[in-house]
Enzyme design. Structure first.
Site, PDB file in Angstrom:
ATOM      1  N   GLU A 189       4.532  -7.262  16.822  1.00 39.01           N
ATOM      2  CA  GLU A 189       4.664  -7.068  18.229  1.00 39.01           C
ATOM      3  C   GLU A 189       3.578  -6.129  18.760  1.00 39.01           C
ATOM      4  OE1 GLU A 189       6.251  -8.157  20.872  1.00 39.01           O
ATOM      5  OE2 GLU A 189       7.442  -9.615  20.041  1.00 39.01           O
TER       6      GLU A 189
HETATM    7  C1  FAD Z   1       7.875 -10.025   9.037  1.00 38.66           C
HETATM    8  C2  FAD Z   1       7.042 -10.568   9.971  1.00 38.66           C
HETATM    9  C3  FAD Z   1       7.469 -11.204  11.128  1.00 38.66           C
HETATM   10  C4  FAD Z   1       6.529 -11.730  12.220  1.00 38.66           C
HETATM   11  N1  FAD Z   1       6.992 -12.580  13.167  1.00 38.66           N
HETATM   12  C5  FAD Z   1       5.718 -13.259  13.985  1.00 38.66           C
HETATM   13  C6  FAD Z   1       6.366 -14.149  15.026  1.00 38.66           C
HETATM   14  O1  FAD Z   1       7.630 -14.368  15.090  1.00 38.66           O
HETATM   15  N2  FAD Z   1       5.364 -14.840  15.567  1.00 38.66           N
HETATM   16  C7  FAD Z   1       4.048 -14.389  15.479  1.00 38.66           C
HETATM   17  O2  FAD Z   1       3.257 -15.126  16.086  1.00 38.66           O
HETATM   18  N3  FAD Z   1       3.621 -13.483  14.791  1.00 38.66           N
HETATM   19  C8  FAD Z   1       4.583 -12.772  13.948  1.00 38.66           C
HETATM   20  N4  FAD Z   1       4.321 -11.874  12.911  1.00 38.66           N
HETATM   21  C9  FAD Z   1       2.974 -11.287  12.794  1.00 38.66           C
HETATM   22  C10 FAD Z   1       2.398 -10.209  13.515  1.00 38.66           C
HETATM   23  O3  FAD Z   1       2.787  -9.954  15.048  1.00 38.66           O
HETATM   24  C11 FAD Z   1       1.098  -9.719  12.811  1.00 38.66           C
HETATM   25  O4  FAD Z   1       1.239  -9.349  11.385  1.00 38.66           O
HETATM   26  C12 FAD Z   1       0.752  -8.384  13.790  1.00 38.66           C
HETATM   27  O5  FAD Z   1       0.501  -8.718  14.677  1.00 38.66           O
HETATM   28  C13 FAD Z   1      -0.589  -7.839  12.979  1.00 38.66           C
HETATM   29  O6  FAD Z   1      -1.812  -8.777  12.895  1.00 38.66           O
HETATM   30  P1  FAD Z   1      -2.307  -8.948  11.318  1.00 38.66           P
HETATM   31  O7  FAD Z   1      -1.264  -8.963  10.340  1.00 38.66           O
HETATM   32  O8  FAD Z   1      -3.386 -10.114  11.521  1.00 38.66           O
HETATM   33  O9  FAD Z   1      -3.159  -7.757  11.211  1.00 38.66           O
HETATM   34  P2  FAD Z   1      -4.614  -7.423  11.807  1.00 38.66           P
HETATM   35  O10 FAD Z   1      -4.720  -7.933  13.135  1.00 38.66           O
HETATM   36  O11 FAD Z   1      -5.564  -8.021  10.849  1.00 38.66           O
HETATM   37  O12 FAD Z   1      -4.701  -5.781  11.800  1.00 38.66           O
HETATM   38  C14 FAD Z   1      -4.698  -4.924  10.444  1.00 38.66           C
HETATM   39  C15 FAD Z   1      -4.998  -3.534  10.706  1.00 38.66           C
HETATM   40  O13 FAD Z   1      -6.129  -3.355  11.563  1.00 38.66           O
HETATM   41  C16 FAD Z   1      -5.924  -2.746  12.819  1.00 38.66           C
HETATM   42  N5  FAD Z   1      -6.781  -3.405  13.814  1.00 38.66           N
HETATM   43  C17 FAD Z   1      -7.007  -4.646  14.279  1.00 38.66           C
HETATM   44  N6  FAD Z   1      -7.808  -4.569  15.221  1.00 38.66           N
HETATM   45  C18 FAD Z   1      -8.028  -3.438  15.515  1.00 38.66           C
HETATM   46  C19 FAD Z   1      -8.709  -2.857  16.639  1.00 38.66           C
HETATM   47  N7  FAD Z   1      -9.537  -3.568  17.354  1.00 38.66           N
HETATM   48  N8  FAD Z   1      -8.984  -1.173  16.856  1.00 38.66           N
HETATM   49  C20 FAD Z   1      -8.336  -0.762  15.849  1.00 38.66           C
HETATM   50  N9  FAD Z   1      -7.563  -1.074  14.893  1.00 38.66           N
HETATM   51  C21 FAD Z   1      -7.360  -2.601  14.547  1.00 38.66           C
HETATM   52  C22 FAD Z   1      -4.419  -3.007  12.958  1.00 38.66           C
HETATM   53  O14 FAD Z   1      -3.688  -2.018  13.746  1.00 38.66           O
HETATM   54  C23 FAD Z   1      -3.698  -3.054  11.509  1.00 38.66           C
HETATM   55  O15 FAD Z   1      -3.470  -1.697  11.218  1.00 38.66           O
HETATM   56  C24 FAD Z   1       5.083 -11.166  12.005  1.00 38.66           C
HETATM   57  C25 FAD Z   1       4.624 -10.451  10.889  1.00 38.66           C
HETATM   58  C26 FAD Z   1       5.565 -10.108   9.920  1.00 38.66           C
HETATM   59  C27 FAD Z   1       5.208  -9.550   8.905  1.00 38.66           C
END
Ligand code: FAD
Length: 606
Positions: free
Chosen positions: A444
């Protein structure tokens, strides 16, 4: 294995004595049926369900986890029966509109329910929680036909929902979404692509699952402006509303993960799956983010829940486990040693948990009142009112979500620490709370993204500091009124200083960002945490003011209850709130200390 006890006493203190929910409900159209007696009965019944049905499944669900066989996910033993109990009790529709089979109660009632369910068993609560997201999206953006087809079975809990945003290459940056949606002659679309990390993507709790999916039309513009939103049912609904043929969407695998193991986190494959556009073309992200504020308050609960649960269990342990003697002399001379609770350092840990749980709960209930007004605006078609409260809530939600989930992790860790080595051993459940809680700062919107949303969007771009000015004015007005009370004066003075400092910091960050654009990203986390500590301090002053009043004039609870509130407030102001100053210092430090190293010089290996 300890069990969860619903903190009804604290909940009712906040509802009835601090935030005047009875008066608030009287003023709401949806509050007509939320009389104090009804609210009381709902809280008691929900508490019982959480204590007797959900809590006992907490550890067994973690041990068993979910399994995938022939493309179908099975939830741990007992989950199906518990879900049936939940659905038959009408809990899913508590705050849903009556025309779709709901009970039409205010949105905040749903949050109270979610808090108890999420604390007793977060994994279980994910299934109905995701359905609520789908229900809200369809309610707000669906056509009449779509509402007619989907909302009643979702409200009754016969069907469940999901939110399918994330793909392997993107979670935060949804502008990179690749899933394709091709228009068909009959007005439907064929969706092809892979979504990962989808909570409740498949399970055996309901007869159908309705996926809300972000995808791209063939000639859509690049980036976030080219994303549309679709309904993709697991089973296509038949004319009579029954479940029809299987659609081309399936669970490819279950993610193996650190915690919330009883919540099925799925890789979902869309292989030419039939979908139906919801909302206007290319405006999927906007649609998805409506009600995001309420969803994020929902996730903020995952900060309060583990603090509460881990505190309850750590407190019991600290009262029973004995180790050495208290420094100020024997407290239990008849025993071989004094209980842990007599040691200052153990009390530091326990009181930190208590202050976070109760201060965080107050933040949630404060925001939930705003959510009620926002939802009422939408239901009445009064878009100005909806927008006004959405803005107020929009400022608070990143603070709630970001700050409370970070604090929830701290509280869970402290709970484990109170148990010493036994906290690391599975049977006590403390390490499970730590593992389960860790996800809350990630999904989220990560803490970093909440921080950017707060400082970058809500404070600097959208309001040029106005959001901070508006909120701090309210806080300062309240604090000023408490200055004449001897007991409250030290808190009020500190809070007044902090509100002024919050505005000053905003201006200084704004000016620095004009010269150096990295300032916003560099300062955002500290700004968020500073904001969180001050907001929680406001909540502790609100609770203290009631406690002082009730101690003077008599109240619903025992004197000890109100004294405990004042003691916890004192602990918060004197031991936790000073951390805000470290964040203030760090926030204003130059970006050079972050940005000066070249990416390739961050490590020298090999
Ligand atoms: C158990 C679990 C349940 C989930 N459930 C759902 C679901 O039901 N539906 C769904 O769609 N998704 C779901 N997710 C996905 C989750 O919402 C994402 O993993 C999350 O939004 C982060 O995205 P990412 O993993 O791609 O990380 P990334 O976007 O790759 O981010 C990696 C890191 O970089 C930082 N970062 C990225 N961009 C920036 C920026 N511009 N400036 C500063 N910092 C930045 C982030 O804060 C983070 O620390 C789930 C994930 C898990 C693990």
């Amino acid at each position: 294995m300890p069990v969860y006890k619903a903190p009804l006493r604290d909940m009712k203190f906040l509802l009835n004595e601090v935030f005047d929910y009875p008066g608030h409900y009287q003023r709401l159209a949806s509050g007509a049926n939320a009389s104090p007696d009804i609210v009381d009965a709902i809280l008691t019944e929900c508490g019982r369900f959480c204590e007797e049905v959900l809590s006992p499944l907490y550890q067994s669900g973690d041990e068993q986890g979910c399994s995938l066989t022939d493309g179908e996910v099975t939830t741990p033993e007992g989950y199906k029966a518990a879900y049936q109990h939940y659905a038959e009790g009408g809990w899913q529709g508590l705050s849903a509109p009556e025309e779709f089979g709901g009970q039409g109660l205010p949105a905040s009632m749903g949050l109270l329910k979610q808090e108890m369910m999420g604390t007793a068993n977060w994994s279980f609560s994910m299934y109905p929680g995701l359905s609520l997201g789908a229900m809200n999206t369809i309610f707000l953006h669906g056509s009449d036909d779509q509402k007619h087809t989907y909302l009643t079975p979702l409200t009754e809990g016969r069907w469940a929902g999901t939110m399918c945003l994330t793909e392997p290459q993107c979670g935060t940056d949804l502008g990179q979404v690749k899933t394709k949606a091709e228009p068909q002659a009959d007005g439907s679309y064929k969706l092809t692509g892979t979504k990962i990390f989808i909570s409740s993507g498949d399970h055996d709790l309901t007869e159908n699952i309705i996926h809300i999916v972000l995808a791209r039309l063939p000639d859509a513009p690049k980036g976030t402006r080219g994303i549309s939103l679709f309904i993709v049912p697991k089973f296509l609904p038949a004319e009579d509303g029954a479940v029809g043929p299987r659609n081309g969407v399936s669970c490819g695998s279950l993610e193996k993960k650190m915690g919330i193991k009883a919540s099925a986190t799925c890789v979902m494959n869309f292989d030419g799956a039939t979908g139906f556009l919801i909302g206007p073309e290319n405006e999927g992200l906007n649609c998805m983010f409506t009600f995001m504020n309420t969803a994020r308050i929902g996730t903020a609960i995952q900060g309060v829940g583990p603090a509460e649960l881990s505190y309850q269990w750590a407190l019991d342990y600290a009262r029973e486990r004995r180790s050495m003697r208290a420094l100020s002399g024997k407290k239990e001379p008849d025993q071989v040693a004094d209980a842990l609770i007599h040691h200052g350092d153990v009390r530091r840990m326990l009181l930190t948990q208590k202050a976070i749980a109760e201060g965080g709960r107050a933040m949630l209930y404060y925001a939930a009142r705003l959510a009620d007004h926002m939802v009422e605006g939408h239901t009445e078609g009064d878009l100005d009112k909806a927008a006004k409260y959405d803005d107020k809530l929009g400022f608070l939600t990143p603070i709630l979500k970001g700050f409370l989930t970070e604090m929830g992790c701290e509280a869970a860790n402290l709970g484990m620490q109170v148990f010493g080595g036994h906290g690391y051993i599975r049977e006590h459940g403390m390490e499970q709370i730590v593992r389960d809680t860790r996800i809350a700062t990630l999904y989220e919107g990560t803490t970093g993204i909440q921080a950017l949303d707060l400082l970058g969007r809500k404070v600097l771009v959208m309001t040029q500091g106005g959001a901070v000015r508006e909120f701090t004015l309210k806080v300062a007005n309240f604090a000023r009124k408490q200055l004449t009370n001897k007991r409250l004066r030290p808190f009020a003075v500190e809070l007044l200083k902090l509100t002024a400092q919050w505005n000053l910091l905003t201006v200084r960050v704004m000016l620095a960002a004009r010269k150096d654009r990295d300032v916003v990203s560099a300062a955002a986390y500290d700004f968020l945490m500073f904001s969180g500590y001050v907001t929680m301090a406001y909540m502790w002053l609100r609770q203290s003011a009631v406690a002082v009043d009730k101690l003077t004039n008599g109240g619903e609870d025992s004197e000890a209850f109100y004294q405990a509130k004042l003691a916890t407030a004192e602990f918060y102001y004197e031991r936790l709130l000073p951390r805000a100053q470290a964040h203030a210092t760090s926030m204003l430090s130059p970006t050079r200390n972050l940005m000066q190293l070249d990416a390739e010089d961050m490590a020298f290996t090999g």
